[in-house]
Design an enzyme around this catalytic site. Structure first.
Site, PDB file in Angstrom:
ATOM      1  N   CYS A 124     -43.218 -15.338  -7.672  1.00  0.00           N
ATOM      2  CA  CYS A 124     -43.370 -14.051  -6.859  1.00  0.00           C
ATOM      3  C   CYS A 124     -44.167 -15.112  -5.707  1.00  0.00           C
ATOM      4  O   CYS A 124     -45.667 -15.545  -5.950  1.00  0.00           O
ATOM      5  CB  CYS A 124     -44.301 -13.577  -7.809  1.00  0.00           C
ATOM      6  SG  CYS A 124     -45.914 -12.115  -7.353  1.00  0.00           S
ATOM      7  N   GLU A 171     -37.233 -11.902 -14.831  1.00  0.00           N
ATOM      8  CA  GLU A 171     -38.859 -11.692 -15.957  1.00  0.00           C
ATOM      9  C   GLU A 171     -39.924 -12.709 -14.271  1.00  0.00           C
ATOM     10  O   GLU A 171     -39.511 -13.392 -13.579  1.00  0.00           O
ATOM     11  CB  GLU A 171     -38.620 -13.120 -16.760  1.00  0.00           C
ATOM     12  CG  GLU A 171     -40.067 -13.094 -17.635  1.00  0.00           C
ATOM     13  CD  GLU A 171     -40.890 -14.422 -17.019  1.00  0.00           C
ATOM     14  OE1 GLU A 171     -42.061 -14.237 -17.667  1.00  0.00           O
ATOM     15  OE2 GLU A 171     -40.154 -15.098 -16.061  1.00  0.00           O
ATOM     16  N   ARG A 214     -49.049 -11.407 -23.965  1.00  0.00           N
ATOM     17  CA  ARG A 214     -48.695 -12.203 -23.113  1.00  0.00           C
ATOM     18  C   ARG A 214     -47.982 -11.441 -22.474  1.00  0.00           C
ATOM     19  O   ARG A 214     -46.489 -11.008 -22.786  1.00  0.00           O
ATOM     20  CB  ARG A 214     -47.807 -13.193 -23.136  1.00  0.00           C
ATOM     21  CG  ARG A 214     -47.403 -14.207 -21.767  1.00  0.00           C
ATOM     22  CD  ARG A 214     -46.534 -15.675 -22.883  1.00  0.00           C
ATOM     23  NE  ARG A 214     -46.175 -16.317 -21.466  1.00  0.00           N
ATOM     24  CZ  ARG A 214     -46.713 -17.297 -20.926  1.00  0.00           C
ATOM     25  NH1 ARG A 214     -47.704 -17.778 -21.504  1.00  0.00           N
ATOM     26  NH2 ARG A 214     -45.868 -17.891 -20.111  1.00  0.00           N
ATOM     27  N   ARG A 216     -45.222  -9.418 -19.826  1.00  0.00           N
ATOM     28  CA  ARG A 216     -44.554  -9.520 -19.003  1.00  0.00           C
ATOM     29  C   ARG A 216     -43.270  -8.675 -18.489  1.00  0.00           C
ATOM     30  O   ARG A 216     -43.633  -7.864 -19.011  1.00  0.00           O
ATOM     31  CB  ARG A 216     -43.698 -11.123 -19.092  1.00  0.00           C
ATOM     32  CG  ARG A 216     -44.509 -12.723 -19.108  1.00  0.00           C
ATOM     33  CD  ARG A 216     -44.751 -12.879 -17.941  1.00  0.00           C
ATOM     34  NE  ARG A 216     -45.143 -14.314 -18.060  1.00  0.00           N
ATOM     35  CZ  ARG A 216     -47.118 -14.481 -18.315  1.00  0.00           C
ATOM     36  NH1 ARG A 216     -47.575 -13.690 -18.466  1.00  0.00           N
ATOM     37  NH2 ARG A 216     -47.354 -15.153 -17.991  1.00  0.00           N
TER      38      ARG A 216
END
Length: 379
Positions: A124, A171, A214, A216
């Site tokens: 990102c 992802e 976690r 995502r």
């Protein structure tokens, strides 16, 4: 342990090696190592019999191959991979016998093999909207090139445009949605729409498959040029039952080097106390053996503070690299060939493999359904 090999070189080869190393600003050792991996990769592809597969895919920003394992496990064949980090390349080569391409920005999209699915865990980066805003104010149209140029997401877009795979799966971290007040995600979705893909997304938690919280974001798309716009898709994952807990991934015998020193343990306790007094939630985390852990991060190599394991009569310890691999759902057959520091970084940056596999299964199933409908219409 790395092995040493002494090789005699002709002057011309040696001088060319020195020049190449200098121009590309990489060590001679890394130059030779990369060249040997590429040679072995080419040779293995030459002698390897064509594997039967249900579909083909490419693995971009591949890391150590977590997404590759997921898509291979549901019947896919990887026909191209790309990863710039040399240590991740080493791990990838050790486990898949292939040397990923390096700098994606220098790869000609047309040179990438045709494939059914593009898979990418792209980084990102900030998107500049100044140019876009200016063009909008002038009433001029903008495309993904204007919006995403200079970011690595642009490379995903240009490959999608050049190769037109049937589907893709991207992802990223959960915060991608809120990054830059939502502008980054808006640009990503608009760019994929302009490329004429029907796009779906969801934030999923790895704790349904591994003992780790976690979250995502997964972005899935299907080619409207091929399938039309009447496409639906659901992230209807099937959680593992029973849900795994921390004790499931812990090793029985662990080297004492993973136990925190008195100095580090005292520092972490004082640090936690200081922030607790200030009303902050910062501090170390002792994982519940019958529960789940915090999110494993790439900084875990620094002190391991986010996930510590309690020990009777001793200071707590950090996870071993193998336990980190298990926490991300990698099989025990996965080879760890780098230092602990690099291994912690690699697993902290990787994906929860069984979660990715679960979504991959859904993507492939939907793609096959769409292909069947396409064939039926042609008939």
């Amino acid at each position: 342990m790395p092995k040493q090999l002494h090789v005699r070189l002709d002057d011309s080869i040696y001088n060319s090696l020195i020049k190449y190393s200098s121009v590309n600003d990489i060590s001679i050792q890394d130059t030779i190592s990369s060249a040997l991996m590429q040679f072995i990769d080419r040779q293995s592809k030459f002698v390897k019999k064509d594997q039967k597969s249900k579909f083909t895919f490419i693995d971009l920003f591949a890391g150590i191959g977590g997404m590759r394992i997921a898509y291979q496990n549901v019947g896919g064949k990887c026909v191209y991979s790309n990863e710039w980090n040399k240590y991740s390349q080493q791990t990838y080569f050790a486990n898949f016998g292939e040397q990923p391409d390096g700098d994606i920005t220098k790869v000609d999209a047309s040179s990438i093999p045709d494939h059914d699915i593009l898979v990418a865990g792209f980084p990102c980066q900030p998107f500049s909207i100044a140019g876009v805003s200016k063009k909008n104010s002038m009433g001029r149209p903008t495309g993904f090139e204007d919006k995403t140029q200079g970011t690595l997401f642009f490379d995903v877009c240009r490959i999608l445009k050049a190769k037109r795979p049937k589907a893709f799966m991207l992802e990223n971290v959960k915060n991608l949605k809120s990054h830059d007040k939502g502008r980054t995600f808006k640009i990503i979705m608009e760019s994929l729409d302009e490329l004429n893909y029907q796009v779906f997304y969801a934030v999923l938690d790895g704790q349904n498959f591994v003992p780790q919280h976690r979250e995502r974001i997964l972005i899935v798309g299907f080619d409207r040029d091929r399938y039309g716009s009447d496409i639906d898709f659901s992230f209807d994952i099937t959680p593992k039952d029973p849900k795994p807990v921390m004790r499931d991934i812990l090793q029985k015998k662990v080297d004492s080097k993973y136990t925190l020193s008195d100095k580090l343990w005292t520092y972490l306790q004082n640090y936690a106390a200081k922030h607790k007094a200030a009303g902050h939630g910062f501090g170390y985390g002792i994982a519940d053996p019958d529960g789940i852990s915090r999110t494993l991060s790439a900084r875990y190599y620094k002190d391991g503070s986010e996930i510590l394991i309690a020990q009777k009569g001793k200071n707590p310890r950090r996870l071993t690299p193998r336990e980190c691999a298990r926490l991300q759902g990698f099989p025990d057959s996965f080879k760890i060939v780098v230092s602990d520091t690099q291994a912690y970084r690699q697993f902290g940056n990787s994906v929860v493999v069984p979660l990715m596999e679960n979504v991959a299964k859904l993507v492939v199933a939907r793609m096959e359904e769409l292909d069947s409908c396409d064939l039926a219409l042609e008939a």
